[in-house]
Design a protein around this motif. Structure first.
Motif, PDB file in Angstrom:
ATOM      1  N   UNK A 123     -95.589 -97.636  -6.585  1.00 19.31           N
ATOM      2  CA  UNK A 123     -94.236 -97.918  -6.112  1.00 19.31           C
ATOM      3  C   UNK A 123     -94.270 -98.900  -4.948  1.00 19.31           C
ATOM      4  N   UNK A 124     -93.499 -99.966  -5.083  1.00 25.42           N
ATOM      5  CA  UNK A 124     -93.385-100.971  -4.033  1.00 25.42           C
ATOM      6  C   UNK A 124     -91.909-101.090  -3.675  1.00 25.42           C
ATOM      7  N   UNK A 125     -91.608-100.936  -2.386  1.00 24.71           N
ATOM      8  CA  UNK A 125     -90.223-101.104  -1.943  1.00 24.71           C
ATOM      9  C   UNK A 125     -89.922-102.596  -1.933  1.00 24.71           C
ATOM     10  N   UNK A 126     -88.954-102.993  -2.751  1.00 29.81           N
ATOM     11  CA  UNK A 126     -88.607-104.401  -2.910  1.00 29.81           C
ATOM     12  C   UNK A 126     -87.521-104.810  -1.927  1.00 29.81           C
ATOM     13  N   UNK A 127     -86.523-103.949  -1.760  1.00 29.23           N
ATOM     14  CA  UNK A 127     -85.402-104.287  -0.893  1.00 29.23           C
ATOM     15  C   UNK A 127     -84.282-103.286  -1.035  1.00 29.23           C
ATOM     16  N   UNK A 128     -83.058-103.774  -0.858  1.00 32.28           N
ATOM     17  CA  UNK A 128     -81.874-102.918  -0.862  1.00 32.28           C
ATOM     18  C   UNK A 128     -80.825-103.505  -1.801  1.00 32.28           C
ATOM     19  N   UNK A 129     -80.149-102.629  -2.534  1.00 30.27           N
ATOM     20  CA  UNK A 129     -79.057-103.063  -3.403  1.00 30.27           C
ATOM     21  C   UNK A 129     -77.892-103.497  -2.518  1.00 30.27           C
ATOM     22  N   UNK A 130     -77.533-104.753  -2.621  1.00 31.59           N
ATOM     23  CA  UNK A 130     -76.460-105.329  -1.808  1.00 31.59           C
ATOM     24  C   UNK A 130     -75.127-105.321  -2.547  1.00 31.59           C
ATOM     25  N   UNK A 131     -75.194-105.407  -3.880  1.00 33.55           N
ATOM     26  CA  UNK A 131     -73.968-105.516  -4.670  1.00 33.55           C
ATOM     27  C   UNK A 131     -74.258-105.067  -6.091  1.00 33.55           C
ATOM     28  N   UNK A 132     -73.232-104.571  -6.755  1.00 30.77           N
ATOM     29  CA  UNK A 132     -73.295-104.281  -8.181  1.00 30.77           C
ATOM     30  C   UNK A 132     -72.132-105.032  -8.814  1.00 30.77           C
ATOM     31  N   UNK A 133     -72.415-105.770  -9.870  1.00 31.89           N
ATOM     32  CA  UNK A 133     -71.337-106.465 -10.566  1.00 31.89           C
ATOM     33  C   UNK A 133     -71.553-106.354 -12.062  1.00 31.89           C
ATOM     34  N   UNK A 134     -70.516-106.664 -12.788  1.00 28.20           N
ATOM     35  CA  UNK A 134     -70.531-106.487 -14.231  1.00 28.20           C
ATOM     36  C   UNK A 134     -70.678-107.827 -14.924  1.00 28.20           C
ATOM     37  N   UNK A 135     -71.389-107.833 -16.024  1.00 29.52           N
ATOM     38  CA  UNK A 135     -71.353-108.964 -16.942  1.00 29.52           C
ATOM     39  C   UNK A 135     -70.994-108.368 -18.299  1.00 29.52           C
TER      40      UNK A 135
END
Length: 190
Positions: A123-135
């Motif tokens: 497991x490698x911590x990549x970052x933080x979820x900043x936004x969720x959007x739809x396609x």
């Protein structure tokens, strides 16, 4: 309408598009295609401008009307009063959201979660979820890449590095909202 303490967990869910009819109903354009939370909430907070404090309204009735929701709010009795709310943003306390079904998540709960990748075997911590959007096919997580101290990693132009990750079971291994963590096998970018 009543004056109550402003909750610290308000989530913006839409905006008042117009008056609806002559008896004080309003038409709300939801930010999401699903207006379940708007329909279920018995209190909405409306803010006339981005800088104004929201005011709470009791929702007397609410129903879906095409791609919008129409609602009757306590204290709004005629078209002129309803029209005065045009453009106001509609907020609901996160505490009033209905419980999500198993393996379903409110996007607002995913924002801020730590994002981990296990593609390299650990497991490698990549970052933080900043936004969720739809396609059209599925939701996408926008992850801001961070170093071990939580500082944003920058690209050659000084902008925060980001990853776009499909929020699908093929790549998302686990979501732990309580721990604010999402585990994935999405490949790391160099």
């Amino acid at each position: 309408m009543s004056e109550r303490t402003l909750p610290d967990d308000l989530v913006e869910l839409g905006r008042v598009a117009s008056a609806y009819g002559v008896k004080g109903w309003i038409k709300v354009q939801p930010h999401s295609a699903q207006a379940d939370v708007l329909r279920a909430a018995k209190q909405w907070w409306l803010a006339a401008t981005p800088k104004s404090a929201p005011r709470v309204y009791a929702v007397q009735q609410c129903r879906v009307h095409g791609a919008t929701a129409v609602a009757q709010l306590e204290g709004i009795a005629d078209r002129d009063q309803a029209e005065a709310l045009r453009g106001a943003t509609v907020w609901v306390s996160r505490a009033l959201f209905p419980a999500a079904a198993e393996d379903e998540y409110y996007w607002i709960d995913l924002v801020g979660c730590a994002f981990y990748s296990s593609v390299s075997g650990s497991d490698v911590r990549v970052g933080v979820v900043e936004e969720v959007f739809d396609n059209p096919a599925h939701a996408i997580l926008r992850v801001v890449c961070q170093d071990a101290e939580g500082k944003a990693l920058l690209d050659a132009k000084g902008r925060a590095r980001e990853m776009l990750v499909p929020f699908v079971s093929a790549h998302i291994q686990a979501v732990d909202i309580a721990a604010r963590r999402i585990d994935s096998d999405w490949p790391l970018e160099d």
